[in-house]
Scaffold this motif. Structure first.
Motif, mmCIF file in Angstrom:
data_model
loop_
_atom_site.group_PDB
_atom_site.id
_atom_site.type_symbol
_atom_site.label_atom_id
_atom_site.label_comp_id
_atom_site.label_asym_id
_atom_site.label_seq_id
_atom_site.Cartn_x
_atom_site.Cartn_y
_atom_site.Cartn_z
ATOM 1 N N ASN A 20 22.801 -13.493 73.103
ATOM 2 C CA ASN A 20 22.858 -12.071 72.742
ATOM 3 C C ASN A 20 22.032 -11.219 73.695
ATOM 4 O OD1 ASN A 20 24.589 -12.510 70.663
ATOM 5 N ND2 ASN A 20 23.169 -11.991 69.007
ATOM 6 N N LEU A 21 20.896 -11.765 74.149
ATOM 7 C CA LEU A 21 20.107 -11.028 75.132
ATOM 8 C C LEU A 21 20.883 -10.849 76.430
ATOM 9 C CD1 LEU A 21 17.382 -9.768 75.883
ATOM 10 C CD2 LEU A 21 16.611 -12.020 76.626
ATOM 11 N N LEU A 22 21.617 -11.888 76.849
ATOM 12 C CA LEU A 22 22.443 -11.763 78.060
ATOM 13 C C LEU A 22 23.555 -10.745 77.856
ATOM 14 C CD1 LEU A 22 22.715 -15.510 79.132
ATOM 15 C CD2 LEU A 22 21.363 -13.709 80.199
ATOM 16 N N HIS A 23 24.152 -10.718 76.638
ATOM 17 C CA HIS A 23 25.160 -9.691 76.357
ATOM 18 C C HIS A 23 24.571 -8.298 76.508
ATOM 19 C CE1 HIS A 23 28.430 -12.237 75.362
ATOM 20 N NE2 HIS A 23 27.960 -12.681 74.188
ATOM 21 N N LEU A 24 23.396 -8.079 75.954
ATOM 22 C CA LEU A 24 22.776 -6.753 76.037
ATOM 23 C C LEU A 24 22.424 -6.384 77.473
ATOM 24 C CD1 LEU A 24 20.410 -6.914 72.910
ATOM 25 C CD2 LEU A 24 22.585 -5.685 73.131
ATOM 26 N N VAL A 25 22.051 -7.371 78.284
ATOM 27 C CA VAL A 25 21.685 -7.076 79.671
ATOM 28 C C VAL A 25 22.917 -6.753 80.515
ATOM 29 C CG1 VAL A 25 20.713 -8.099 81.771
ATOM 30 C CG2 VAL A 25 19.552 -8.413 79.576
ATOM 31 N N PHE A 26 24.008 -7.538 80.370
ATOM 32 C CA PHE A 26 25.163 -7.387 81.265
ATOM 33 C C PHE A 26 26.252 -6.467 80.698
ATOM 34 C CE2 PHE A 26 23.327 -11.424 82.713
ATOM 35 C CZ PHE A 26 23.231 -11.146 84.069
ATOM 36 N N TRP A 27 26.186 -6.160 79.414
ATOM 37 C CA TRP A 27 27.218 -5.273 78.845
ATOM 38 C C TRP A 27 27.289 -3.933 79.580
ATOM 39 C CZ3 TRP A 27 27.982 -5.829 72.904
ATOM 40 C CH2 TRP A 27 29.249 -5.386 72.549
ATOM 41 N N PRO A 28 26.149 -3.275 79.841
ATOM 42 C CA PRO A 28 26.243 -1.987 80.553
ATOM 43 C C PRO A 28 26.751 -2.112 81.986
ATOM 44 C CG PRO A 28 24.145 -2.190 79.401
ATOM 45 C CD PRO A 28 24.775 -3.544 79.388
ATOM 46 N N THR A 29 26.655 -3.298 82.591
ATOM 47 C CA THR A 29 27.083 -3.450 83.988
ATOM 48 C C THR A 29 28.550 -3.829 84.115
ATOM 49 O OG1 THR A 29 26.482 -5.805 84.057
ATOM 50 C CG2 THR A 29 24.751 -4.213 84.564
ATOM 51 N N ASP A 30 29.249 -4.077 82.994
ATOM 52 C CA ASP A 30 30.649 -4.503 83.079
ATOM 53 C C ASP A 30 31.542 -3.497 83.799
ATOM 54 O OD1 ASP A 30 30.148 -6.912 81.932
ATOM 55 O OD2 ASP A 30 30.816 -6.356 79.905
ATOM 56 N N PRO A 31 31.388 -2.170 83.559
ATOM 57 C CA PRO A 31 32.275 -1.220 84.283
ATOM 58 C C PRO A 31 32.154 -1.323 85.792
ATOM 59 C CG PRO A 31 31.244 -0.139 82.415
ATOM 60 C CD PRO A 31 30.587 -1.477 82.545
ATOM 61 N N TRP A 32 30.984 -1.684 86.311
ATOM 62 C CA TRP A 32 30.821 -1.803 87.766
ATOM 63 C C TRP A 32 31.241 -3.181 88.270
ATOM 64 C CZ3 TRP A 32 27.334 0.817 84.707
ATOM 65 C CH2 TRP A 32 27.155 2.179 84.989
ATOM 66 N N LEU A 33 31.009 -4.199 87.468
ATOM 67 C CA LEU A 33 31.345 -5.547 87.901
ATOM 68 C C LEU A 33 32.800 -5.909 87.638
ATOM 69 C CD1 LEU A 33 28.154 -7.470 86.634
ATOM 70 C CD2 LEU A 33 28.643 -6.639 88.935
ATOM 71 N N LEU A 34 33.438 -5.271 86.656
ATOM 72 C CA LEU A 34 34.821 -5.579 86.291
ATOM 73 C C LEU A 34 35.657 -4.301 86.393
ATOM 74 C CD1 LEU A 34 34.027 -7.730 83.115
ATOM 75 C CD2 LEU A 34 34.508 -8.570 85.434
ATOM 76 N N PRO A 35 36.149 -3.980 87.561
ATOM 77 C CA PRO A 35 36.913 -2.726 87.726
ATOM 78 C C PRO A 35 38.293 -2.752 87.063
ATOM 79 C CG PRO A 35 36.883 -3.982 89.769
ATOM 80 C CD PRO A 35 35.983 -4.709 88.832
ATOM 81 N N ASP A 36 38.861 -3.945 86.801
ATOM 82 C CA ASP A 36 40.182 -4.035 86.175
ATOM 83 C C ASP A 36 40.066 -3.634 84.705
ATOM 84 O OD1 ASP A 36 42.652 -4.697 85.153
ATOM 85 O OD2 ASP A 36 42.778 -6.617 86.182
ATOM 86 N N PRO A 37 40.770 -2.593 84.255
ATOM 87 C CA PRO A 37 40.657 -2.138 82.852
ATOM 88 C C PRO A 37 41.030 -3.225 81.853
ATOM 89 C CG PRO A 37 41.751 -0.490 84.194
ATOM 90 C CD PRO A 37 41.664 -1.713 85.048
ATOM 91 N N ARG A 38 42.047 -4.056 82.170
ATOM 92 C CA ARG A 38 42.441 -5.107 81.226
ATOM 93 C C ARG A 38 41.315 -6.126 81.067
ATOM 94 N NH1 ARG A 38 44.522 -10.110 81.536
ATOM 95 N NH2 ARG A 38 44.472 -10.006 83.820
#
Length: 451
Positions: free
Chosen positions: A44-62
């Protein structure tokens, strides 16, 4: 056959006593709780850390949508697992709860990877991490046999139920084979962790039992040693008292019998001298009798000074130092302070006198002093005495080499509940201190006059 035997012993180690196996089960349950809570908190800590970075790391909307759904669902499952562990009924059975959490998370993991792509893409192969993560938790072989395969099976089932068309992929065999290999590795790692945990825990129990047994033996041994030491001190006190009584008896006999005979002979010699019978020989005989009388008196004083019985400890110590000063020519001084009205038991007076005498003798014989001073204080707290000199001083090596003299002083005092302290430095003299409490002596003991 040897390989099969080794494999059998590795898979099923020898059973320990029933109470140890029960304690091991409780320990494994504690580890399941600790490991499950740790995994849930870390993920869960990893989810909280990387969740905000998903838009930059995963550009594909799907892909971004799938990852958001995966993070939200697994975060909720982990949070529910942590809350469920706080329920008493589930807290007592952590392994089924952990298995349920693993099954739900594995299903979500497999479904999310299926939504991201087929077997020709790397998403399914990321699911191999789940069985490996489960493998690090120690569990008994029977539980391990279904835990690791169940994790891999739930991932595969969720993956192909979410996208049945992926089952027609030419990479199906390789993907399932790698998953099976991962499950086998997970089982091997988990069983190795179980064996290490089992050995460490059972060894700890054995060491605890051995420590308890040793502590019990040590307590009994200490009691036995203390009991034997007390018996030896009582025996030493009895022998010392017997020796003191025998010295007193010999001193009385020498003084009363031999002394009277010498005195009678001297009167006879004096009568012969008055009548002029062999004056030179009679004179020599008189001198010999005089010397013999002096020797007898010295022997009587050494055996048991009459001043100790007749006048008490203080006058006896003063007589001892005056006698030493007259014999050696050294200044041997004494300071005495005595509280009035005290009765000193004979054993205490005799022991204190002999200890002071031994300290004085050691100082004269070994220290080479210029002066020797003694202090004697007798009050309600007991007998306090010290003998100090300004001689060469005693060091640690001298204490070791001193032999039975110093040990005898300590034991003589310890037999009556007292103690002796010896302090000194090379070139700065030596001080011997004695304390004898008076209240430890039985009331039936013979008393010495205190004046």
């Amino acid at each position: 056959m040897r390989a099969l035997s080794s494999l059998r012993s590795w898979l099923s180690p020898p059973a320990a006593p029933a109470e140890d196996e029960a304690a091991l089960d409780r320990h494994l349950d504690d580890l399941v709780r600790f490991y499950g809570q740790g995994c849930a908190l870390v993920l869960n800590l990893l989810h909280l850390v990387f969740w905000p970075t998903d838009p930059w790391l995963l550009p594909d909307p799907r892909v971004l949508a799938v990852m958001h759904w995966f993070r939200a669902s697994t975060f909720s499952v982990h949070a529910l697992f942590l809350l469920a562990l706080r329920l008493p009924s589930l807290h007592r059975r952590p392994l089924p709860l952990f298995a349920a959490g693993v099954a739900v998370s594995s299903a979500l993991f497999g479904g999310a990877m299926a939504a991201l792509g087929g077997l020709d893409q790397p998403y399914f192969y990321m699911t191999y991490l789940a069985p490996m993560g489960v493998g690090a938790m120690p569990a008994r072989p029977a539980r391990r046999l279904w835990l690791s395969p169940a994790c891999g099976a739930v991932i595969c089932l969720a993956y192909f139920l979410a996208r049945p068309e992926h089952a027609a992929s030419p990479h199906l065999g390789a993907a399932l084979g790698c998953m099976a290999f991962t499950v086998v590795i997970s089982f091997a790692i988990g069983h190795a962790m179980y064996l290490l945990t089992r050995r460490a825990f059972l060894t700890g129990l054995a060491l605890d039992r051995s420590r308890d047994i040793l502590e019990e033996y040590s307590e009994h041994l200490e009691d036995k040693v203390a009991e034997h030491a007390l018996q030896l001190r009582r025996l030493a006190a009895y022998r010392e008292q017997a020796a003191t009584d025998e010295r007193a008896r010999l001193a009385r006999e020498l003084h009363d019998e031999v002394g009277q005979q010498i005195a009678s002979l001297r009167y006879t010699v004096a009568a012969l001298a008055r009548h002029g019978h062999g004056a030179p020989a009679v004179g020599e005989l008189d001198q010999g009798l005089t010397a013999l009388g002096e020797a007898v008196r010295t022997l009587v004083a050494d055996l048991r000074p009459r001043v100790l019985d007749e006048q008490g400890l203080g006058p006896a110590v003063r007589w001892l130092f005056d006698r030493a000063a007259a014999r050696t020519g050294l200044p041997c001084t004494v300071t005495i302070r005595e509280a009035p009205g005290l009765t000193i038991p004979a054993a205490h007076a005799g022991a204190a006198f002999r200890i002071v005498q031994e300290a004085l003798t050691n100082a004269l014989r070994h220290a080479g002093p210029r002066t020797i001073h003694a202090e004697l204080r007798i009050d309600g707290d007991g007998i306090h005495a010290s003998v100090s000199d300004d001689g060469r001083g005693i060091g640690p090596v001298d204490m070791i080499r001193a032999g039975m003299g110093l040990f005898g002083m300590s034991e003589r005092a310890a037999a009556l509940g007292g103690h002796v302290e010896i302090a000194g430095r090379p070139g700065q003299g030596t001080v011997v201190r004695l304390h004898l409490p008076l209240h430890d002596e039985p009331s039936s003991a013979t008393a010495v006059p205190h004046r």
